[in-house]
Design an enzyme around this catalytic site. Structure first.
Site, PDB file in Angstrom:
ATOM      1  N   LEU A 160     -14.381   5.173   1.363  1.00  0.00           N
ATOM      2  CA  LEU A 160     -15.624   6.021   1.335  1.00  0.00           C
ATOM      3  C   LEU A 160     -15.794   6.406  -0.136  1.00  0.00           C
ATOM      4  CD1 LEU A 160     -17.920   6.961   3.322  1.00  0.00           C
ATOM      5  CD2 LEU A 160     -16.362   8.956   3.519  1.00  0.00           C
TER       6      LEU A 160
ATOM      7  N   CYS B 177      -9.737   5.405  10.665  1.00  0.00           N
ATOM      8  CA  CYS B 177     -10.024   6.484   9.625  1.00  0.00           C
ATOM      9  C   CYS B 177      -9.599   7.725  10.594  1.00  0.00           C
ATOM     10  CB  CYS B 177     -11.458   6.720   9.272  1.00  0.00           C
ATOM     11  SG  CYS B 177     -11.900   7.919   8.336  1.00  0.00           S
TER      12      CYS B 177
ATOM     13  N   HIS C   8      -3.273  -0.814   8.893  1.00  0.00           N
ATOM     14  CA  HIS C   8      -2.631  -0.120   7.875  1.00  0.00           C
ATOM     15  C   HIS C   8      -1.114   0.307   8.444  1.00  0.00           C
ATOM     16  CE1 HIS C   8      -3.325   3.670   5.370  1.00  0.00           C
ATOM     17  NE2 HIS C   8      -1.845   3.306   5.544  1.00  0.00           N
TER      18      HIS C   8
ATOM     19  N   ASN D 116      -2.124  -3.663   5.330  1.00  0.00           N
ATOM     20  CA  ASN D 116      -2.715  -2.840   4.477  1.00  0.00           C
ATOM     21  C   ASN D 116      -1.804  -1.543   4.387  1.00  0.00           C
ATOM     22  OD1 ASN D 116      -4.992  -0.217   4.792  1.00  0.00           O
ATOM     23  ND2 ASN D 116      -4.804  -1.246   2.915  1.00  0.00           N
TER      24      ASN D 116
ATOM     25  N   GLY E 287      -0.122   0.827   0.763  1.00  0.00           N
ATOM     26  CA  GLY E 287       0.821   1.296  -0.136  1.00  0.00           C
ATOM     27  C   GLY E 287       1.175  -0.192  -1.013  1.00  0.00           C
TER      28      GLY E 287
ATOM     29  N   GLY F 157      -6.229  -1.232  -1.486  1.00  0.00           N
ATOM     30  CA  GLY F 157      -7.056  -0.200  -1.518  1.00  0.00           C
ATOM     31  C   GLY F 157      -7.398   0.555  -2.905  1.00  0.00           C
TER      32      GLY F 157
END
EC number: 1.3.1.-
Length: 327
Positions: free
Chosen positions: A19, A99, A170, A210, A212, A232
Protein backbone atom coordinates in the site's frame (compact mmCIF):
# COMPACT_ATOMS: atom_id res chain seq x y z
CA UNK A 1 21.58 -21.94 -31.57
CA UNK A 2 20.31 -20.64 -28.21
CA UNK A 3 18.85 -23.27 -25.95
CA UNK A 4 15.16 -23.09 -25.12
CA UNK A 5 14.63 -21.85 -21.61
CA UNK A 6 12.76 -24.06 -19.15
CA UNK A 7 9.12 -23.19 -18.58
CA UNK A 8 8.78 -21.45 -15.22
CA UNK A 9 5.71 -20.67 -13.17
CA UNK A 10 4.50 -17.16 -13.99
CA UNK A 11 5.07 -16.08 -10.40
CA UNK A 12 8.46 -17.73 -9.89
CA UNK A 13 9.52 -14.29 -8.69
CA UNK A 14 7.14 -11.47 -7.80
CA UNK A 15 7.16 -8.12 -6.03
CA UNK A 16 4.54 -8.00 -3.29
CA UNK A 17 1.57 -5.64 -3.27
CA UNK A 18 2.41 -2.79 -0.87
CA UNK A 19 0.00 0.00 0.00
CA UNK A 20 1.25 3.44 -1.06
CA UNK A 21 4.38 1.86 -2.55
CA UNK A 22 3.60 -0.33 -5.56
CA UNK A 23 1.92 2.43 -7.54
CA UNK A 24 1.98 2.48 -11.33
CA UNK A 25 5.10 4.68 -11.27
CA UNK A 26 6.87 2.25 -8.94
CA UNK A 27 5.93 -0.70 -11.10
CA UNK A 28 7.18 1.00 -14.26
CA UNK A 29 10.50 1.58 -12.52
CA UNK A 30 10.72 -2.02 -11.32
CA UNK A 31 10.00 -3.26 -14.83
CA UNK A 32 13.16 -1.54 -16.06
CA UNK A 33 15.16 -4.01 -13.95
CA UNK A 34 13.40 -7.24 -14.89
CA UNK A 35 11.43 -8.58 -17.85
CA UNK A 36 10.18 -11.60 -15.95
CA UNK A 37 9.22 -10.42 -12.46
CA UNK A 38 5.49 -10.51 -11.79
CA UNK A 39 4.48 -7.13 -10.37
CA UNK A 40 1.48 -6.49 -8.13
CA UNK A 41 -0.63 -3.40 -7.69
CA UNK A 42 -1.39 -1.95 -4.31
CA UNK A 43 -4.53 -3.52 -2.88
CA UNK A 44 -7.60 -1.85 -4.36
CA UNK A 45 -10.98 -2.51 -2.80
CA UNK A 46 -13.86 -3.58 -4.98
CA UNK A 47 -16.14 -0.77 -3.68
CA UNK A 48 -13.43 1.79 -4.51
CA UNK A 49 -13.28 0.58 -8.11
CA UNK A 50 -17.06 0.56 -8.45
CA UNK A 51 -17.81 3.90 -6.79
CA UNK A 52 -14.60 5.93 -7.24
CA UNK A 53 -14.50 9.28 -9.00
CA UNK A 54 -11.18 8.40 -10.63
CA UNK A 55 -9.65 5.40 -12.36
CA UNK A 56 -8.10 2.94 -9.89
CA UNK A 57 -7.20 0.52 -12.70
CA UNK A 58 -5.07 2.89 -14.77
CA UNK A 59 -1.68 1.43 -15.70
CA UNK A 60 0.78 1.31 -18.56
CA UNK A 61 0.74 -1.95 -20.51
CA UNK A 62 4.54 -1.81 -20.56
CA UNK A 63 4.40 -2.67 -16.84
CA UNK A 64 3.08 -6.15 -17.65
CA UNK A 65 3.01 -8.79 -16.40
CA UNK A 66 0.98 -7.12 -13.62
CA UNK A 67 -1.46 -8.65 -11.16
CA UNK A 68 -4.30 -6.63 -9.65
CA UNK A 69 -4.80 -7.27 -5.95
CA UNK A 70 -8.42 -6.87 -4.92
CA UNK A 71 -9.83 -6.39 -1.44
CA UNK A 72 -13.40 -7.38 -0.78
CA UNK A 73 -15.80 -10.12 0.25
CA UNK A 74 -18.84 -9.54 -1.94
CA UNK A 75 -18.65 -12.20 -4.67
CA UNK A 76 -20.66 -10.18 -7.18
CA UNK A 77 -18.61 -7.01 -6.67
CA UNK A 78 -15.38 -8.95 -7.03
CA UNK A 79 -16.68 -10.67 -10.15
CA UNK A 80 -17.47 -7.30 -11.72
CA UNK A 81 -14.05 -5.87 -10.85
CA UNK A 82 -12.20 -8.94 -12.08
CA UNK A 83 -13.91 -8.65 -15.45
CA UNK A 84 -12.99 -4.97 -15.68
CA UNK A 85 -9.37 -5.76 -14.84
CA UNK A 86 -9.12 -8.46 -17.49
CA UNK A 87 -10.53 -6.07 -20.09
CA UNK A 88 -7.91 -3.49 -19.11
CA UNK A 89 -5.05 -5.92 -19.69
CA UNK A 90 -4.06 -7.21 -16.26
CA UNK A 91 -2.50 -10.68 -16.23
CA UNK A 92 -3.85 -11.94 -12.90
CA UNK A 93 -6.44 -11.20 -10.22
CA UNK A 94 -5.32 -11.73 -6.63
CA UNK A 95 -7.63 -11.72 -3.61
CA UNK A 96 -6.20 -10.23 -0.42
CA UNK A 97 -6.76 -12.62 2.49
CA UNK A 98 -3.68 -11.53 4.40
CA UNK A 99 -3.85 -7.86 5.42
CA UNK A 100 -4.62 -7.56 9.17
CA UNK A 101 -5.27 -3.81 9.55
CA UNK A 102 -8.32 -2.57 11.44
CA UNK A 103 -9.54 -0.59 8.45
CA UNK A 104 -9.38 -3.66 6.25
CA UNK A 105 -11.20 -5.79 8.83
CA UNK A 106 -13.96 -3.21 9.15
CA UNK A 107 -14.50 -3.55 5.43
CA UNK A 108 -14.67 -7.34 5.81
CA UNK A 109 -11.64 -8.21 3.73
CA UNK A 110 -8.04 -9.16 4.30
CA UNK A 111 -6.77 -11.65 6.87
CA UNK A 112 -10.06 -11.89 8.78
CA UNK A 113 -11.44 -13.81 5.80
CA UNK A 114 -9.27 -16.78 6.73
CA UNK A 115 -12.01 -17.59 9.24
CA UNK A 116 -14.55 -17.58 6.39
CA UNK A 117 -13.08 -20.07 3.95
CA UNK A 118 -16.44 -20.83 2.33
CA UNK A 119 -16.96 -17.15 1.54
CA UNK A 120 -13.45 -16.87 0.09
CA UNK A 121 -14.17 -19.93 -2.04
CA UNK A 122 -17.39 -18.34 -3.32
CA UNK A 123 -15.52 -15.13 -4.16
CA UNK A 124 -12.91 -17.06 -6.11
CA UNK A 125 -15.55 -19.08 -7.92
CA UNK A 126 -17.42 -15.96 -9.03
CA UNK A 127 -14.28 -14.22 -10.24
CA UNK A 128 -13.14 -17.28 -12.15
CA UNK A 129 -16.53 -17.51 -13.85
CA UNK A 130 -15.99 -14.04 -15.31
CA UNK A 131 -12.37 -14.17 -16.50
CA UNK A 132 -9.87 -16.38 -18.28
CA UNK A 133 -6.80 -14.98 -16.49
CA UNK A 134 -5.64 -16.68 -13.27
CA UNK A 135 -7.40 -15.89 -9.99
CA UNK A 136 -5.09 -16.35 -7.01
CA UNK A 137 -5.24 -15.90 -3.23
CA UNK A 138 -2.63 -14.30 -0.96
CA UNK A 139 -3.01 -15.30 2.66
CA UNK A 140 -1.23 -16.04 5.95
CA UNK A 141 -0.51 -19.32 7.73
CA UNK A 142 -3.14 -18.50 10.35
CA UNK A 143 -4.90 -15.79 12.36
CA UNK A 144 -5.10 -15.25 16.13
CA UNK A 145 -5.58 -18.63 17.82
CA UNK A 146 -6.60 -20.23 14.53
CA UNK A 147 -3.01 -21.07 13.72
CA UNK A 148 -2.80 -24.85 13.51
CA UNK A 149 -1.58 -26.56 10.38
CA UNK A 150 -4.94 -28.30 10.21
CA UNK A 151 -6.71 -24.93 10.06
CA UNK A 152 -4.47 -23.81 7.19
CA UNK A 153 -5.05 -27.04 5.29
CA UNK A 154 -8.81 -26.77 5.78
CA UNK A 155 -8.75 -23.24 4.38
CA UNK A 156 -6.69 -24.30 1.35
CA UNK A 157 -8.86 -27.36 0.79
CA UNK A 158 -12.09 -25.37 0.70
CA UNK A 159 -10.77 -22.61 -1.55
CA UNK A 160 -9.05 -24.94 -4.00
CA UNK A 161 -12.26 -26.94 -4.04
CA UNK A 162 -13.89 -24.05 -5.91
CA UNK A 163 -11.08 -23.92 -8.44
CA UNK A 164 -8.26 -21.80 -7.03
CA UNK A 165 -4.97 -23.37 -8.09
CA UNK A 166 -2.48 -20.72 -6.94
CA UNK A 167 -1.77 -19.45 -3.43
CA UNK A 168 0.82 -16.98 -2.14
CA UNK A 169 1.50 -17.70 1.52
CA UNK A 170 2.96 -15.11 3.87
CA UNK A 171 4.79 -17.43 6.25
CA UNK A 172 3.55 -15.69 9.40
CA UNK A 173 0.28 -15.77 11.26
CA UNK A 174 -1.59 -12.48 11.71
CA UNK A 175 -2.97 -11.03 14.91
CA UNK A 176 -6.22 -9.24 14.12
CA UNK A 177 -5.96 -7.00 17.18
CA UNK A 178 -3.13 -5.74 19.35
CA UNK A 179 -0.55 -5.38 16.57
CA UNK A 180 -0.18 -2.75 13.87
CA UNK A 181 0.22 -3.86 10.24
CA UNK A 182 3.95 -3.10 10.57
CA UNK A 183 4.21 -5.21 13.75
CA UNK A 184 2.30 -8.00 12.01
CA UNK A 185 5.08 -8.08 9.41
CA UNK A 186 7.77 -8.39 12.07
CA UNK A 187 6.60 -9.88 15.37
CA UNK A 188 4.83 -13.15 14.46
CA UNK A 189 7.65 -15.63 13.76
CA UNK A 190 8.31 -16.85 10.25
CA UNK A 191 7.49 -20.51 9.63
CA UNK A 192 8.82 -21.40 6.21
CA UNK A 193 8.67 -25.12 6.99
CA UNK A 194 4.89 -24.95 7.24
CA UNK A 195 4.67 -23.50 3.74
CA UNK A 196 7.00 -26.20 2.42
CA UNK A 197 4.78 -28.81 4.05
CA UNK A 198 1.73 -27.28 2.39
CA UNK A 199 3.36 -27.77 -1.01
CA UNK A 200 4.17 -31.38 -0.14
CA UNK A 201 0.60 -32.05 0.95
CA UNK A 202 -0.96 -30.22 -2.01
CA UNK A 203 1.52 -31.00 -4.80
CA UNK A 204 -1.03 -30.23 -7.51
CA UNK A 205 -1.34 -26.62 -6.33
CA UNK A 206 1.04 -23.79 -7.17
CA UNK A 207 2.46 -22.35 -3.94
CA UNK A 208 4.56 -19.20 -3.63
CA UNK A 209 6.19 -18.08 -0.38
CA UNK A 210 6.42 -14.57 1.08
CA UNK A 211 7.89 -13.00 4.20
CA UNK A 212 11.37 -11.84 5.19
CA UNK A 213 13.07 -12.84 1.93
CA UNK A 214 15.98 -10.55 1.07
CA UNK A 215 18.67 -12.23 -1.02
CA UNK A 216 19.05 -14.22 -4.23
CA UNK A 217 20.46 -17.13 -2.24
CA UNK A 218 17.42 -17.18 0.02
CA UNK A 219 15.17 -17.19 -3.03
CA UNK A 220 17.01 -20.13 -4.56
CA UNK A 221 16.75 -22.01 -1.27
CA UNK A 222 12.98 -21.52 -1.12
CA UNK A 223 12.56 -22.53 -4.75
CA UNK A 224 13.81 -25.99 -3.88
CA UNK A 225 10.55 -26.48 -1.98
CA UNK A 226 7.91 -24.18 -3.49
CA UNK A 227 7.01 -22.82 -6.92
CA UNK A 228 7.55 -19.11 -6.39
CA UNK A 229 8.97 -16.43 -4.12
CA UNK A 230 7.44 -13.04 -3.40
CA UNK A 231 9.62 -10.22 -2.08
CA UNK A 232 8.24 -7.02 -0.57
CA UNK A 233 10.14 -4.28 1.20
CA UNK A 234 13.59 -5.42 0.16
CA UNK A 235 12.62 -5.02 -3.50
CA UNK A 236 11.31 -1.52 -2.85
CA UNK A 237 14.09 -0.28 -0.62
CA UNK A 238 16.89 -1.94 -2.61
CA UNK A 239 15.56 -2.16 -6.18
CA UNK A 240 18.97 -3.04 -7.61
CA UNK A 241 18.18 -6.53 -6.34
CA UNK A 242 15.63 -6.75 -9.14
CA UNK A 243 18.35 -6.21 -11.71
CA UNK A 244 19.79 -9.62 -10.86
CA UNK A 245 16.53 -11.57 -10.93
CA UNK A 246 16.26 -12.46 -14.62
CA UNK A 247 19.78 -13.92 -14.74
CA UNK A 248 19.61 -15.65 -11.37
CA UNK A 249 16.13 -17.18 -11.58
CA UNK A 250 15.03 -17.27 -15.24
CA UNK A 251 17.75 -17.07 -17.88
CA UNK A 252 21.49 -17.42 -17.14
CA UNK A 253 22.20 -15.44 -20.32
CA UNK A 254 20.07 -12.47 -19.30
CA UNK A 255 21.98 -9.27 -18.52
CA UNK A 256 22.26 -7.83 -15.03
CA UNK A 257 20.60 -4.42 -15.13
CA UNK A 258 22.27 -1.70 -13.08
CA UNK A 259 20.44 1.03 -11.20
CA UNK A 260 22.00 3.63 -13.48
CA UNK A 261 20.62 1.83 -16.54
CA UNK A 262 17.18 1.49 -14.96
CA UNK A 263 16.96 5.17 -14.03
CA UNK A 264 18.15 6.27 -17.47
CA UNK A 265 15.52 4.08 -19.10
CA UNK A 266 12.90 5.77 -16.90
CA UNK A 267 13.64 9.26 -18.22
CA UNK A 268 11.31 9.14 -21.27
CA UNK A 269 8.50 7.83 -19.05
CA UNK A 270 9.09 10.61 -16.52
CA UNK A 271 8.98 13.23 -19.27
CA UNK A 272 5.76 11.74 -20.60
CA UNK A 273 4.14 11.77 -17.16
CA UNK A 274 5.24 15.35 -16.50
CA UNK A 275 3.65 16.41 -19.79
CA UNK A 276 0.38 14.92 -18.53
CA UNK A 277 0.47 17.01 -15.36
CA UNK A 278 1.90 14.44 -12.94
CA UNK A 279 4.12 16.05 -10.31
CA UNK A 280 7.73 14.87 -10.36
CA UNK A 281 7.70 14.03 -6.66
CA UNK A 282 4.98 11.42 -7.21
CA UNK A 283 7.37 9.49 -9.44
CA UNK A 284 10.81 9.97 -7.96
CA UNK A 285 9.83 9.01 -4.41
CA UNK A 286 9.89 5.44 -5.71
CA UNK A 287 13.45 5.65 -7.05
CA UNK A 288 15.17 7.17 -4.01
CA UNK A 289 16.61 3.78 -2.99
CA UNK A 290 17.97 2.95 -6.43
CA UNK A 291 21.62 3.38 -5.49
CA UNK A 292 21.64 1.87 -2.02
CA UNK A 293 25.23 1.17 -0.90
CA UNK A 294 26.64 2.89 -4.00
CA UNK A 295 29.04 5.82 -4.03
CA UNK A 296 27.03 9.01 -4.34
CA UNK A 297 23.78 7.47 -3.06
CA UNK A 298 23.40 10.02 -0.27
CA UNK A 299 23.82 12.96 -2.64
CA UNK A 300 21.35 11.33 -5.05
CA UNK A 301 18.69 10.99 -2.35
CA UNK A 302 19.30 14.43 -0.89
CA UNK A 303 19.14 16.24 -4.21
CA UNK A 304 15.91 14.52 -5.23
CA UNK A 305 14.34 15.01 -1.80
CA UNK A 306 15.19 18.72 -1.77
CA UNK A 307 14.19 19.51 -5.34
CA UNK A 308 11.62 17.09 -6.76
CA UNK A 309 8.74 18.58 -4.78
CA UNK A 310 9.31 22.13 -6.04
CA UNK A 311 6.79 23.76 -8.34
CA UNK A 312 7.80 23.19 -11.95
CA UNK A 313 10.42 20.55 -11.13
CA UNK A 314 11.32 18.76 -14.34
CA UNK A 315 13.46 16.01 -15.78
CA UNK A 316 16.60 18.08 -15.18
CA UNK A 317 16.23 17.35 -11.45
CA UNK A 318 16.66 13.61 -12.06
CA UNK A 319 19.47 14.15 -14.56
CA UNK A 320 21.38 16.31 -12.11
CA UNK A 321 20.86 13.82 -9.29
CA UNK A 322 22.07 11.04 -11.58
CA UNK A 323 25.35 12.88 -12.10
CA UNK A 324 26.19 12.34 -8.42
CA UNK A 325 26.38 8.55 -8.73
CA UNK A 326 28.83 6.45 -10.70
CA UNK A 327 27.49 4.59 -13.73
Amino acid sequence: MPQNLPHFYRGRFSVAPMLDWTTRHCRYFHRQFSKHALLYTEMVTAPAIIHAKYDHLDFDLQENPVALQLGGSDPEQLKYCAKLAEERGYHEINLNVGCPSDRVQNGMFGACLMAKADLVADCVEQMQSAVKIPVTVKTRIGIDELDSYEFLCDFIEKVQGKGCQEFIIHARKAWLSGLSPKENREIPPLDYIRVYQLKRDFPHLTIAINGGIKTIEEMKQHLQYVDGVMVGREAYQNPSLLGQIDQALFDPNAPIVTAHEAVESMLPYIEQQLSQGIHLNHIVRHILGAFQNCKGARQWRRYLSENAFKQGAGIEVVETALSFVES
